[in-house]
Design an enzyme around this catalytic site. Structure first.
Site, PDB file in Angstrom:
ATOM      1  CD  GLN A 189      -3.060  -0.769   0.102  1.00 48.39           C
ATOM      2  OE1 GLN A 189      -3.265   0.359  -0.322  1.00 48.39           O
ATOM      3  NE2 GLN A 189      -3.729  -1.821  -0.343  1.00 48.39           N
ATOM      4  CB  THR A 207       7.856 -18.571 -18.616  1.00 53.97           C
ATOM      5  OG1 THR A 207       8.425 -19.813 -19.024  1.00 53.97           O
ATOM      6  CG2 THR A 207       8.051 -17.533 -19.715  1.00 53.97           C
ATOM      7  CB  CYS A 231      -7.738  -9.941   0.471  1.00 48.67           C
ATOM      8  SG  CYS A 231      -6.498  -9.195  -0.596  1.00 48.67           S
TER       9      CYS A 231
END
Length: 380
Positions: free
Chosen positions: A181, A239, A326
């Site tokens: 944040q 990757t 979340c």
């Protein structure tokens, strides 16, 4: 369709035109794998390292200290679990954190506790501020790691990370901070700090979702969390998410460009919003005005359910949130607000505005008008 007024930047941000523009070539013609040795691969590798350098400059650190991840949650998990495993070999099984951390830190610590680690959750004060002396007093000869967030995701409290880092350095203890944040909203200079590891998440500063950074200071003993190939100097296999990392590099440079001026303007608009909202009967501020991120405003509305308020404001074209994004779908009150001393009902009556410098005063006036109307309606 009515215009959307977005006041939920702590949850996520949109990517800028420059970020999108920098990404497009690597989504189309320059699609090579950075690990390939042919021309497309070499071009991809060069662009990857240029993005790494941009992020390093934004954090004032060496580029070989920057490791790309999928986001803040992975970076936090990596810093805590791998360090814990390393330090356990030295006979250290104690970790210090706080009771207002993001769930990716708290739940990782709970996992470690189930695996024979001793966890100390240092309490914040009623404004969400962690006293460095409480960290110092919690340290034992078994302490392996201290993890304290740079700034809180719900109430925006900026923690004394410099002081805490200095305490850890004197005690020869590793210090990690979740700066998800904080980046872009406060200046971070890693060369002038005692931070050993730091986590970032790209989508909090106008980069694509699914991008993140784990800063690891040179000399820190660290191993992979994800095993596989030799990417990221054998520290993070898989990757690389090339186009999004390119975008994150561009976004990091934009985030720190003119940061002081942007933050002053954002704080001025935040204070304007705060003054008007706090004039409404039954609304009070959660946390302190001081030591707070410039765009964060968390309020409690007496007698009003936050979910009802959020949905009512959404119908008026205003995007805000309750607790951390979340925890969406979780009916439990915010652990951060409970840590401040709010009752469960007060915590469930709280909403968060997180704005940036682009919001207009006209939009702020509309927010205040709608909040006032919604409070009257919902209280009835």
């Amino acid at each position: 369709m009515k215009k959307i007024i977005y006041a939920d930047n702590a949850s996520t941000t949109c990517i800028s035109e420059n970020v999108l523009g920098s990404m497009m070539p690597f989504l189309t013609n320059n699609f090579g794998n950075p690990s390939s040795v042919h021309r497309l691969g070499r071009d991809a590798k060069k662009a990857l390292e240029e993005a790494r350098l941009k992020i390093a400059k934004a954090l004032s650190c060496d580029k070989n200290e920057i490791f790309f991840t999928s986001g803040g949650t992975e970076s936090n998990n990596h810093a805590l679990t791998v360090t814990a495993k390393n330090e356990l070999k030295k006979g250290k099984n104690h970790i210090i954190t706080t009771n207002i951390e993001h769930h990716s830190v708290i739940n990782t610590c709970r996992y470690l506790k189930e695996n024979n680690f001793d966890i100390t959750f240092v309490k914040s004060d009623h404004n969400g501020f962690v006293n460095p002396d409480d960290i110092r007093n919690a340290i034992t000869d078994k302490t392996a790691l201290v993890s304290v967030m740079y700034a809180n995701n719900e109430i925006g409290t900026i923690q004394p990370v410099k002081e805490i880092g200095d305490i850890c350095k004197k005690s020869n203890i590793l210090f990690h901070t979740d700066a998800v944040q904080a980046f872009g909203h406060t200046s971070i200079d890693l060369k002038e700090s005692a931070i050993d590891m730091l986590s970032l998440s790209g989508h909090k500063f106008h980069a694509p979702k699914g991008t993140g950074v784990l800063y690891i200071r040179n000399g820190t003993d660290i191993q992979p969390l994800i095993y596989g190939g030799a990417q990221e100097k054998n520290i993070r296999a898989g990757t690389e998410n090339l186009a999004s990392i390119i975008g994150m590099g561009t976004a990091s440079a934009e985030a720190v460009n003119g940061i002081d001026e942007k933050n002053k303007l954002t704080a001025k608009k935040r204070d304007y919003l705060m003054k008007n909202l706090l004039s409404v009967s039954g609304i009070r501020l959660n946390g302190s005005h001081e030591n707070r991120l410039c765009g964060n405003l968390n309020i409690m509305i007496e007698g009003v359910d936050s979910e009802s308020m959020i949905l009512t404001l959404d119908l008026k074209g205003i995007c805000v949130s309750g607790a951390s994004a979340c925890t969406t779908g979780d009916t439990e009150p915010s652990h951060v607000l409970l840590a401040l001393g709010l009752t469960p009902q007060e915590a469930l009556s709280s909403i968060r505005f997180s704005i940036d410098e682009t919001i207009t005063y006209e939009e702020l006036d509309y927010i205040c008008e709608c909040v006032n109307d919604c409070v009257k309606k919902l209280k009835k």
